[in-house]
Scaffold this active site. Structure first.
Site, PDB file in Angstrom:
ATOM      1  N   ASP A  14       0.835  -1.258  -0.034  1.00  0.00           N
ATOM      2  CA  ASP A  14       0.139   0.102   0.293  1.00  0.00           C
ATOM      3  C   ASP A  14       0.829   1.203  -0.096  1.00  0.00           C
ATOM      4  OD1 ASP A  14      -2.390   1.490  -0.009  1.00  0.00           O
ATOM      5  OD2 ASP A  14      -1.863   2.070   2.195  1.00  0.00           O
ATOM      6  N   SER A  15       0.368   2.402  -0.410  1.00  0.00           N
ATOM      7  CA  SER A  15       1.166   3.624  -0.314  1.00  0.00           C
ATOM      8  C   SER A  15       1.498   4.041   1.145  1.00  0.00           C
ATOM      9  CB  SER A  15       0.073   4.835  -1.042  1.00  0.00           C
ATOM     10  OG  SER A  15      -1.067   4.715  -0.343  1.00  0.00           O
ATOM     11  N   TYR A  46      -0.230   8.589  -2.891  1.00  0.00           N
ATOM     12  CA  TYR A  46      -0.359   8.306  -4.118  1.00  0.00           C
ATOM     13  C   TYR A  46      -1.457   9.028  -4.757  1.00  0.00           C
ATOM     14  CZ  TYR A  46       3.218   4.423  -3.688  1.00  0.00           C
ATOM     15  OH  TYR A  46       4.410   3.912  -3.468  1.00  0.00           O
ATOM     16  N   GLY A  47      -2.547   9.248  -4.105  1.00  0.00           N
ATOM     17  CA  GLY A  47      -4.015   9.583  -4.820  1.00  0.00           C
ATOM     18  C   GLY A  47      -4.036  10.707  -5.631  1.00  0.00           C
ATOM     19  N   CYS A  77      -3.516  -1.042  -2.126  1.00  0.00           N
ATOM     20  CA  CYS A  77      -3.979   0.623  -2.567  1.00  0.00           C
ATOM     21  C   CYS A  77      -4.796   0.417  -3.756  1.00  0.00           C
ATOM     22  CB  CYS A  77      -2.613   1.045  -2.785  1.00  0.00           C
ATOM     23  SG  CYS A  77      -2.866   2.760  -3.477  1.00  0.00           S
ATOM     24  N   THR A  79      -5.480   3.095  -5.655  1.00  0.00           N
ATOM     25  CA  THR A  79      -4.830   3.838  -6.648  1.00  0.00           C
ATOM     26  C   THR A  79      -3.653   3.272  -7.448  1.00  0.00           C
ATOM     27  OG1 THR A  79      -5.032   5.775  -5.026  1.00  0.00           O
ATOM     28  CG2 THR A  79      -3.454   6.174  -6.741  1.00  0.00           C
ATOM     29  N   GLU A 156      -6.521   9.408   8.918  1.00  0.00           N
ATOM     30  CA  GLU A 156      -4.976   9.450   9.257  1.00  0.00           C
ATOM     31  C   GLU A 156      -4.980  10.115  10.678  1.00  0.00           C
ATOM     32  OE1 GLU A 156      -1.806   8.533   7.955  1.00  0.00           O
ATOM     33  OE2 GLU A 156      -2.968   7.461   6.237  1.00  0.00           O
ATOM     34  N   CYS A 188     -11.099   3.204  -1.718  1.00  0.00           N
ATOM     35  CA  CYS A 188      -9.978   3.689  -1.209  1.00  0.00           C
ATOM     36  C   CYS A 188      -9.706   2.752   0.042  1.00  0.00           C
ATOM     37  CB  CYS A 188     -10.058   4.993  -0.865  1.00  0.00           C
ATOM     38  SG  CYS A 188      -8.595   5.742  -0.078  1.00  0.00           S
ATOM     39  N   HIS A 190      -8.792   3.592   2.936  1.00  0.00           N
ATOM     40  CA  HIS A 190      -9.053   4.393   4.196  1.00  0.00           C
ATOM     41  C   HIS A 190     -10.641   4.507   4.400  1.00  0.00           C
ATOM     42  CE1 HIS A 190      -4.979   5.708   3.869  1.00  0.00           C
ATOM     43  NE2 HIS A 190      -5.101   6.342   4.815  1.00  0.00           N
TER      44      HIS A 190
HETATM   45  N1  DGL Z   1      -4.176   3.751  -0.320  1.00  0.00           N
HETATM   46  C1  DGL Z   1      -4.805   4.933  -1.326  1.00  0.00           C
HETATM   47  C2  DGL Z   1      -5.847   4.177  -1.945  1.00  0.00           C
HETATM   48  O1  DGL Z   1      -6.482   3.235  -1.685  1.00  0.00           O
HETATM   49  C3  DGL Z   1      -5.087   5.985  -0.290  1.00  0.00           C
HETATM   50  C4  DGL Z   1      -4.052   6.827   0.118  1.00  0.00           C
HETATM   51  C5  DGL Z   1      -3.030   7.656  -0.991  1.00  0.00           C
HETATM   52  O2  DGL Z   1      -3.544   8.565  -1.750  1.00  0.00           O
HETATM   53  O3  DGL Z   1      -2.021   7.099  -1.100  1.00  0.00           O
HETATM   54  O4  DGL Z   1      -6.196   4.777  -3.057  1.00  0.00           O
END
Ligand code: DGL
Length: 275
Positions: A14-15, A46-47, A77, A79, A156, A188, A190
């Site tokens: 994951d990011s 990353y998004g 992730c 993204t 977060e 996503c 989160h």
């Molecule tokens: N893990 C990213 C996602 O599921 C969310 C956080 C990010 O933007 O890196 O898209």
């Protein structure tokens, strides 16, 4: 199949921290698998980055996890799944699964009237990956997608039940409500942590699709099909990050409700250029 291959860990990428929702589901469904999780905390989020940049980061992360001898890679992730799944499948010698396809399939199957909402990062929504995957399962579906960039920092911060989160959700979700969606894909890592607020805002009749639990089932089926299912009596779980292991541990308690054990700081290898 060489039995030692089955004992190798599953890599989860994951990011940052959000992919722990996926790790959690995997550990619940596959308690005899070892795992190596990598969160690219030095370069999150990353998004809101371009596709080329996310693809480069994804290749580098995959290379790191390959160095840890993984047998299978899960892209937790959204993204990364939306932008880099095809590329990683071309480049890696192990099977790769992302979260988009399982989430899209579940949404297409569970939507009563085919009115489906998708929320995710800007990169995920702009890629059109969920929209395409849902259309493949249910061509007549009406899909409305919306980027919700403020949700990640709210989670977060641990503000998952805060009135500010509720207000932001009302603003982001109002066009989806106006469209009368009956199913909402939490596209996503989160967003499952905001499920209470999202459900409150959308109403109890709207199905919420959690890609994290959907992908765990797909991983189990794929491991079984490839004769790679692990049977470790004492599975190990390593957690690697590229920055701030202490902060990661702290925020992780909100995500997993348990202590992760040691979180290791690692350097990400530079990958060959994309393309
Ligand atoms: N893990 C990213 C996602 O599921 C969310 C956080 C990010 O933007 O890196 O898209």
């Amino acid at each position: 199949m060489n039995p030692s291959a089955r004992l190798k860990p599953i890599g989860v990428f994951d990011s940052g921290i959000g992919g722990l929702t996926v790790l959690h589901e995997l550990m619940r469904l596959l308690p005899r698998e070892s795992t190596v999780y990598f969160g690219d905390t030095a370069r999150v989020q990353y998004g809101n980055k371009s596709e080329t940049t996310v693809q480069r980061f994804a290749l580098e992360a995959a290379q790191l996890l390959m160095q840890h001898g993984i047998k299978f890679l899960v892209l937790a992730c959204n993204t990364v799944s939306a932008t880099s799944l095809t590329l990683l499948r071309q480049r890696l010698p192990v099977p790769v699964v992302g979260v988009i396809e399982p989430g899209a399939q579940a949404a297409a199957a569970r939507s009563r009237g085919g009115h489906i909402g998708v929320i995710g990062t800007a990169a995920t929504v702009e890629s059109g990956a969920y929209q395409k995957a849902i259309a493949a399962w249910r061509p007549e579906a009406n899909v409305v997608a919306r980027a919700c960039p403020l949700f990640v920092p709210l989670v977060e911060e641990g503000w998952t039940r805060h009135q500010v989160a509720e207000e932001v959700a009302r603003i982001y979700l109002s066009p989806l409500k106006a469209e009368g969606v009956d199913t909402l894909v939490l596209g996503c890592t989160h967003y499952p942590l905001l499920a209470d607020i999202l459900s409150l805002v959308m109403g109890p009749e709207v199905n919420l699709i959690n890609s994290a639990s959907e992908v765990a089932r797909v991983v189990r089926d794929e491991l079984e099909r490839r004769d790679l299912l692990g049977q470790a009596s004492r599975p190990t779980h390593r957690v690697l990050v590229s920055d701030g292991p202490e902060r990661f541990s702290r925020v992780a308690r909100n995500f997993m409700g348990e202590d992760l054990g040691p979180v290791e700081l690692v350097a990400v290898p530079a990958a060959a250029a994309v393309g």
